[in-house]
Design an enzyme around this catalytic site. Structure first.
Site, short mmCIF file in Angstrom:
data_model
loop_
_atom_site.label_atom_id
_atom_site.label_comp_id
_atom_site.label_asym_id
_atom_site.label_seq_id
_atom_site.Cartn_x
_atom_site.Cartn_y
_atom_site.Cartn_z
N ARG A 1 1.36 -5.68 -5.10
CA ARG A 1 1.35 -6.62 -3.98
C ARG A 1 1.80 -8.03 -4.38
O ARG A 1 1.51 -8.99 -3.68
CB ARG A 1 -0.05 -6.68 -3.35
CG ARG A 1 -0.46 -5.41 -2.61
CD ARG A 1 -1.60 -5.66 -1.66
NE ARG A 1 -2.08 -4.45 -1.03
CZ ARG A 1 -1.55 -3.91 0.08
NH1 ARG A 1 -0.53 -4.49 0.66
NH2 ARG A 1 -2.06 -2.81 0.60
N ARG B 1 -3.22 8.01 2.17
CA ARG B 1 -2.04 7.21 1.81
C ARG B 1 -1.09 7.92 0.85
O ARG B 1 0.08 7.56 0.77
CB ARG B 1 -2.48 5.87 1.19
CG ARG B 1 -3.24 5.00 2.15
CD ARG B 1 -3.22 3.56 1.77
NE ARG B 1 -3.50 3.28 0.39
CZ ARG B 1 -3.58 2.06 -0.11
NH1 ARG B 1 -3.40 1.02 0.69
NH2 ARG B 1 -3.85 1.86 -1.37
N ASP C 1 5.14 -7.77 5.67
CA ASP C 1 5.19 -8.92 4.76
C ASP C 1 6.25 -8.74 3.68
O ASP C 1 7.00 -9.67 3.37
CB ASP C 1 3.82 -9.14 4.09
CG ASP C 1 2.80 -9.74 5.06
OD1 ASP C 1 3.22 -10.51 5.95
OD2 ASP C 1 1.61 -9.43 4.93
N ASP D 1 0.02 1.93 8.50
CA ASP D 1 -0.62 1.22 9.62
C ASP D 1 0.14 1.36 10.93
O ASP D 1 -0.41 1.14 12.00
CB ASP D 1 -0.74 -0.28 9.29
CG ASP D 1 -1.62 -0.53 8.08
OD1 ASP D 1 -2.19 0.45 7.55
OD2 ASP D 1 -1.75 -1.69 7.67
N GLY E 1 0.82 -1.21 0.00
CA GLY E 1 0.00 0.00 0.00
C GLY E 1 0.85 1.26 0.00
O GLY E 1 1.94 1.29 0.57
N MET F 1 -8.36 3.18 8.37
CA MET F 1 -7.46 2.13 7.90
C MET F 1 -6.47 1.73 8.97
O MET F 1 -6.30 2.42 9.97
CB MET F 1 -6.68 2.61 6.68
CG MET F 1 -7.20 2.03 5.41
SD MET F 1 -6.07 2.35 4.06
CE MET F 1 -7.07 1.67 2.73
N ARG G 1 -5.49 -1.97 8.75
CA ARG G 1 -5.57 -3.43 8.65
C ARG G 1 -5.82 -4.09 10.01
O ARG G 1 -6.95 -4.18 10.44
CB ARG G 1 -4.36 -4.02 7.98
CG ARG G 1 -4.70 -5.45 7.57
CD ARG G 1 -3.63 -6.22 6.86
NE ARG G 1 -2.74 -5.54 6.01
CZ ARG G 1 -2.85 -5.46 4.69
NH1 ARG G 1 -3.88 -5.98 4.08
NH2 ARG G 1 -1.91 -4.87 3.97
N TYR H 1 -7.82 5.61 1.95
CA TYR H 1 -7.11 6.01 0.74
C TYR H 1 -6.84 7.52 0.73
O TYR H 1 -5.89 7.98 0.09
CB TYR H 1 -7.90 5.57 -0.51
CG TYR H 1 -8.06 4.06 -0.51
CD1 TYR H 1 -6.99 3.24 -0.84
CD2 TYR H 1 -9.25 3.46 -0.11
CE1 TYR H 1 -7.10 1.86 -0.80
CE2 TYR H 1 -9.37 2.08 -0.07
CZ TYR H 1 -8.30 1.28 -0.40
OH TYR H 1 -8.39 -0.08 -0.35
P1 FBP Z 1 0.59 -1.99 3.62
O1 FBP Z 1 0.55 -2.89 4.80
O2 FBP Z 1 0.98 -2.66 2.37
O3 FBP Z 1 1.38 -0.76 3.90
O4 FBP Z 1 -0.88 -1.47 3.33
C1 FBP Z 1 -1.63 -0.84 4.29
C2 FBP Z 1 -3.08 -0.64 3.89
O5 FBP Z 1 -3.30 0.70 3.55
C3 FBP Z 1 -4.01 -1.11 5.00
O6 FBP Z 1 -4.24 -0.08 5.94
C4 FBP Z 1 -5.23 -1.50 4.23
O7 FBP Z 1 -5.98 -2.50 4.90
C5 FBP Z 1 -4.67 -2.08 2.95
O8 FBP Z 1 -3.43 -1.44 2.76
C6 FBP Z 1 -5.55 -1.83 1.76
O9 FBP Z 1 -5.06 -2.56 0.70
P2 FBP Z 1 -5.21 -2.15 -0.83
O10 FBP Z 1 -4.14 -1.16 -1.10
O11 FBP Z 1 -4.92 -3.40 -1.55
O12 FBP Z 1 -6.57 -1.61 -1.03
#
Ligand code: FBP
Length: 547
Positions: A141, A424, A172, A201, A77, A246, A248, A421
């Site tokens: 990803r 970010r 990850d 996060d 992300g 957000m 996760r 979003y």
């Molecule tokens: P990362 O762990 O890759 O930094 O992503 C964080 C995040 O923004 C989370 O807060 C959220 O649940 C997820 O990515 C959303 O994923 P996507 O970008 O696939 O919509």
């Protein structure tokens, strides 16, 4: 590229560096390290990169460094500051040797395997300094986990004469970076791998990594928006705003935003899990506060809901773990079923009695969302689960019952929001601009020194940037064994909110007062120019953790 006036003004911002990175660097080796848990397993899996010492940078004498080609990847992300990590790597490499070259692999780790790249020239990098987003090379990803991918990456790196890779990612992605470092070292492939801690996060942190980049800016953006909503709520006095944030799994973002804005309610997933609460307990807690405020004539409020809440309610966690295993093994059969009802019935018939009871009690929309595809790392995509709407419906139903029993005499109108979003890709705050640029420079030094399997680390972050401490942490030090896709895997341990930590304790002291009384704070937008006490301030989480 059309640039806004702010972007143009921001281009001239020179990110601040720690003293040790302002001139030539000397590396000081610390003690040998151990993984945070499961030492024997991790040591066995990483025989070549386990136990390496901590590295700290100090000012040193200039040395000559032979020219190198380096590749960089943005993974996962988006997080504010990614472009500054890249400009930091670029400037750091050029300072060490003007003949050093930096290549960016496009669209995340997939670009490394597909040989999709661009050379990052001064002209290109200059366009992106201090800007938000990952669009300079894009992100993705794709999980690097198969030998065939590692081998293809060797071929692609050799073709460009690349001898070092920087992987900018979350827990990850940095786990994968470590696996790659180990593989290349074992093979003598001649490719170093360095990680950089990224994620809004805030859950990639430990003793040596005080915060992941992007957390500061994202929380400031969400806090601005929450403050605006709170001012609206306090003006109109007619809505309860349920705001999912957000993050996760961990509730760091919710907690930080609560400390910045003082909402009436903020649910902390880690507390819900520790107290073994049910969904009904959470709903009752919220409904009681709504009723208490209504009794004083305040039919409005704000409730912050962490994105990962459902995974922390023990019964839901068990259900989700079962669904993860079940869907991993029955992907084709479930995928072949036509409608959501068929899918729900198929799954419900095949999971344990306990999980079935929870599964069928959920609103259909939530049950459907729980069955959606996992991300490439096996995580439920919690951003797609509309917890904020579910809670509004459930609180409404609870209040209806309370009304009948004479326990609620007010009105309740819920407004759902989801902020994720929006934050970010924001232009990085001064803190993130400086921190990211320092991380990039740190990565360049680690490369020049021939290190691999290390993560760039910049610490002492609540002090002025001059006093920040740069260095490297072996990634194996952060690892433990966890169940993923139904099997035990070495992964970087996720840092959840600590219930014995200072930020949570501060929140605990205040939350009753914030629930009953309206004590909103309206932080306003991030300031990029102005007094240092306004522009350079970092998060309350870091402040409370370190003071
Ligand atoms: P990362 O762990 O890759 O930094 O992503 C964080 C995040 O923004 C989370 O807060 C959220 O649940 C997820 O990515 C959303 O994923 P996507 O970008 O696939 O919509």
């Amino acid at each position: 590229m059309i640039k806004s006036p702010l972007q143009i003004a921001r281009e001239s911002y020179s990110p601040k560096l720690p003293k040790s990175l302002q001139g030539s660097v000397k590396i000081v080796e610390g003690k040998e390290t151990e993984s945070v848990a499961d030492q024997a397993d991790i040591k066995q899996l990483f025989p070549n990169t386990y136990g390496m010492p901590l590295l700290t940078f100090e000012s040193g004498d200039a040395t000559s460094v032979s020219a190198k080609n380096v590749g960089v990847i943005l993974s996962g992300g988006q997080a504010p500051g990614g472009h500054n990590v890249i400009s930091g790597i670029f400037d750091g490499l050029k300072k060490l040797n003007p003949d050093n070259k930096l290549y960016g692999f496009l669209g995340g780790p997939g670009g490394l395997v597909d040989n999709d790249y661009v050379e990052l020239t001064a002209e290109l990098v200059d366009h992106y300094r201090n800007t938000g987003g990952f669009d300079i090379i894009g992100s993705g990803r794709t999980k690097l986990e198969e030998e065939a991918q590692y081998e293809q990456a060797i071929v692609n790196c050799k073709a460009l004469d690349i001898t070092a890779l920087v992987i900018i990612g979350g827990d990850d992605s940095n786990t994968n970076a470590c696996v790659l470092a180990e593989y290349y070292k074992a093979k003598g492939a001649g490719i170093q791998v360095i990680g950089v801690p990224k994620t809004i996060d805030g859950d990639l942190k430990n003793e040596m990594v005080e915060t992941s980049f992007g957390f500061d800016t994202a929380c400031k953006v969400y806090s601005e928006l929450i403050g605006n909503i709170q001012r609206d709520a306090n003006s109109a006095k007619k809505y309860w705003h349920f705001i999912k944030l957000m993050g996760r799994s961990a509730s760091h973002i919710g907690l930080e935003c609560a400390l910045q804005t003082q909402p009436n309610i903020c649910i902390i997933s880690e507390e819900v899990e520790a107290k073994q609460q049910t969904l009904d307990d959470v709903v009752t807690y919220i409904a009681n506060i709504v009723a208490e405020r209504a009794a004083k004539g305040d039919n409005f409020g704000t409730a912050l809901i962490p994105e990962g809440l459902v995974e922390f309610i023990p019964a839901m966690k068990k259900l989700i773990a079962e669904l993860n295993d079940f869907l991993a093994h029955n992907e084709v059969q479930v995928g072949a079923l036509e409608g959501n009802k068929e899918k729900r019935d198929f799954v419900a018939e095949r999971i344990s009695d306990e999980s079935r009871e929870v599964f069928v009690s959920l609103p259909n929309s939530i049950a459907n969302q729980l069955m959606l595809d996992r991300d490439p790392h096996g995580n439920v995509q919690v951003s797609l689960i509309e917890t904020e709407k579910m809670l509004i419906d459930m609180v409404k139903a609870k209040l209806k019952k309370m009304k009948k029993a004479g326990e609620f005499k007010g009105k309740f109108k819920g407004q759902p929001h989801f902020f994720g979003y929006e934050g970010r890709c924001a232009a990085p705050s001064n803190f993130d601009a400086d921190y990211c640029y320092s991380l990039g420079n740190t990565a360049a030094v680690l490369i020049a020194e021939g290190k691999t399997g290390y993560m760039a680390s910049v610490r002492n972050l609540i002090a002025p940037s001059d006093e920040w401490i740069a260095g490297g942490v072996p990634v194996t030090m952060m690892m433990n064994m966890e169940k993923r896709h139904g099997a035990m895997k070495p992964v970087i341990q996720k840092a959840l909110v600590r219930l014995d930590g200072a930020p949570y304790k501060k929140f605990l002291e205040k939350r009753e007062d914030w629930a009953q009384n309206t004590k909103y704070v309206y932080p306003g937008p991030i300031q990029y120019f102005g007094p240092s006490e306004v522009c350079d301030l970092t998060t309350k989480t870091l402040k409370y953790e370190q003071e």
